[in-house]
Design a protein around this motif. Structure first.
Motif, PDB file in Angstrom:
ATOM      1  N   ALA A 267      26.091  10.826 -11.910  1.00  8.60           N
ATOM      2  CA  ALA A 267      25.406  11.912 -11.644  1.00  8.60           C
ATOM      3  C   ALA A 267      26.379  13.194 -11.648  1.00  8.60           C
ATOM      4  CB  ALA A 267      24.470  11.994 -10.681  1.00  8.60           C
ATOM      5  N   TRP A 268      27.607  12.986 -10.684  1.00 10.13           N
ATOM      6  CA  TRP A 268      28.351  13.885 -10.409  1.00 10.13           C
ATOM      7  C   TRP A 268      29.216  14.359 -11.734  1.00 10.13           C
ATOM      8  CZ3 TRP A 268      29.663  17.896  -7.795  1.00 10.13           C
ATOM      9  CH2 TRP A 268      30.764  18.382  -7.619  1.00 10.13           C
ATOM     10  N   LEU A 269      29.828  13.183 -12.629  1.00 11.40           N
ATOM     11  CA  LEU A 269      30.404  13.621 -13.814  1.00 11.40           C
ATOM     12  C   LEU A 269      29.482  14.212 -14.799  1.00 11.40           C
ATOM     13  CD1 LEU A 269      32.059  10.172 -14.223  1.00 11.40           C
ATOM     14  CD2 LEU A 269      33.159  12.246 -13.599  1.00 11.40           C
ATOM     15  N   ALA A 270      28.143  13.989 -14.632  1.00  9.95           N
ATOM     16  CA  ALA A 270      27.180  14.640 -15.797  1.00  9.95           C
ATOM     17  C   ALA A 270      27.138  16.058 -15.260  1.00  9.95           C
ATOM     18  CB  ALA A 270      25.850  14.131 -15.727  1.00  9.95           C
ATOM     19  N   LEU A 271      27.024  16.268 -13.866  1.00 10.58           N
ATOM     20  CA  LEU A 271      27.030  17.717 -13.595  1.00 10.58           C
ATOM     21  C   LEU A 271      28.459  18.655 -13.776  1.00 10.58           C
ATOM     22  CD1 LEU A 271      25.501  19.950 -11.907  1.00 10.58           C
ATOM     23  CD2 LEU A 271      26.588  19.087  -9.770  1.00 10.58           C
ATOM     24  N   VAL A 272      29.396  17.895 -13.582  1.00 15.01           N
ATOM     25  CA  VAL A 272      30.627  18.618 -13.977  1.00 15.01           C
ATOM     26  C   VAL A 272      30.723  18.874 -15.284  1.00 15.01           C
ATOM     27  CG1 VAL A 272      33.271  18.297 -13.844  1.00 15.01           C
ATOM     28  CG2 VAL A 272      31.799  17.682 -11.933  1.00 15.01           C
ATOM     29  N   GLY A 273      30.448  18.108 -16.357  1.00 12.87           N
ATOM     30  CA  GLY A 273      30.441  18.333 -17.585  1.00 12.87           C
ATOM     31  C   GLY A 273      29.534  19.407 -17.983  1.00 12.87           C
TER      32      GLY A 273
END
Length: 299
Positions: A267-273
């Motif tokens: 979820a964090w990686l998707a948000l950062v992307g």
């Protein structure tokens, strides 16, 4: 050999970001070493040993490219060296457990500084615009040097946005001056750690890899300063620094279920992307406002 190549790649990417954004090498390197289980003081010492040749090459490259203001360099670097030495002495005098949590928390904070700076275009560390510019350079350098030593990184996240606030220089000149001054700070911090004999435990293979990659990437980064899309690169760096150090802090507080770790990470990686994509779009609109206004008028 493969391990050395992997650290060289990490050092090259970190220096490419640092040389174009004015921040990233120290925070990224310290984060990687902490994740490998290296003690906080040793991680900071190793990072600054790696910084000496990389910042030397980077500073000279920026100097040749005309990206350095000599007056600002001197007024920031000398207080930075003093703050860095004091920070190194402080870090070697506290317990390892407290140091690891404190260092991870500090790196986590600077990860947020980088993420917010480039992902949202905001500055968490503002410096008042009123008053003489020269008056602020000393405190900026002193603070930047201290947090750089105690956190293993932090010179760029403190000094780069601060100089952008108190000077009228274009970004490439702020980045170049920050990188050149960092060499003097790295020398001072390393001497502070040497007095505590921390250098005896430095993991030399990762450090050599970081140096090789950083030295190769430094001249390239100096030429690319001001040309690459800063916003998405800075957003991704900040996001990864936050992720790695958040894991360190969570592990210190208590383990989470494995499935929850995976879900939160994805979820964090998707948000950062998503933030990086949006930051790229914002940067392109700011670079070409006429096109953007035309598009809005058509809509």
């Amino acid at each position: 050999m493969w391990l050395l190549a992997a650290f060289a790649l990490a050092g090259g990417l970190a220096q490419l970001v640092d040389g174009t954004l004015g921040m990233g090498f120290g925070v990224t390197s310290a984060t990687v070493l902490l994740a490998l289980g290296v003690a906080p003081a040793t991680a900071s010492a190793a990072t600054h040993v790696a910084k000496m040749p990389t910042t030397l090459v980077s500073g000279l490259s920026h100097w040749r490219a005309g990206n350095v203001d000599r007056k600002v360099l001197i007024r920031v670097a000398i207080p930075g060296a003093i703050g860095g030495f004091l920070g190194a002495v402080v870090l070697t005098s506290i317990s390892l457990a407290a140091a690891k949590s404190s260092m991870a928390a500090l790196l986590l904070f600077f990860g947020f500084v980088i993420l917010v700076r480039f992902g949202f275009g905001l500055r968490i560390i503002p410096v008042p615009k009123s008053g003489s510019t020269l008056r602020w350079l000393g405190p900026i350098g002193l603070l930047g040097g201290f947090v750089d030593a105690t956190g293993g990184g932090g010179w760029g996240p403190v000094v780069t946005p601060s100089l952008m606030t108190v000077t009228r220089h274009e970004p490439r000149k702020v980045v170049g001056t920050t990188n050149a001054a960092e060499f003097i700070v790295a020398l001072s911090v390393s001497s502070g750690f040497i007095t505590g004999a921390v250098h005896q435990d430095i993991p030399w293979l990762p450090v050599i890899g970081l140096i090789v990659g950083g030295v190769i990437a430094a001249p390239i980064a100096a030429r690319l300063a001001g040309r690459l899309p800063h916003a998405p690169m800075g957003t991704l760096v900040g996001g990864m620094v936050i992720l790695v150090n958040a894991v360190t802090i969570i592990d210190a507080l208590g383990d989470l279920p494995g499935w929850l770790d995976a879900v939160l990470m994805v979820a964090w990686l998707a948000l950062v992307g998503r933030l990086a994509w949006g930051a790229w779009g914002r940067e392109k609109r700011e670079a070409d406002p006429v096109v953007d206004e035309t598009r809005v008028a058509v809509d």
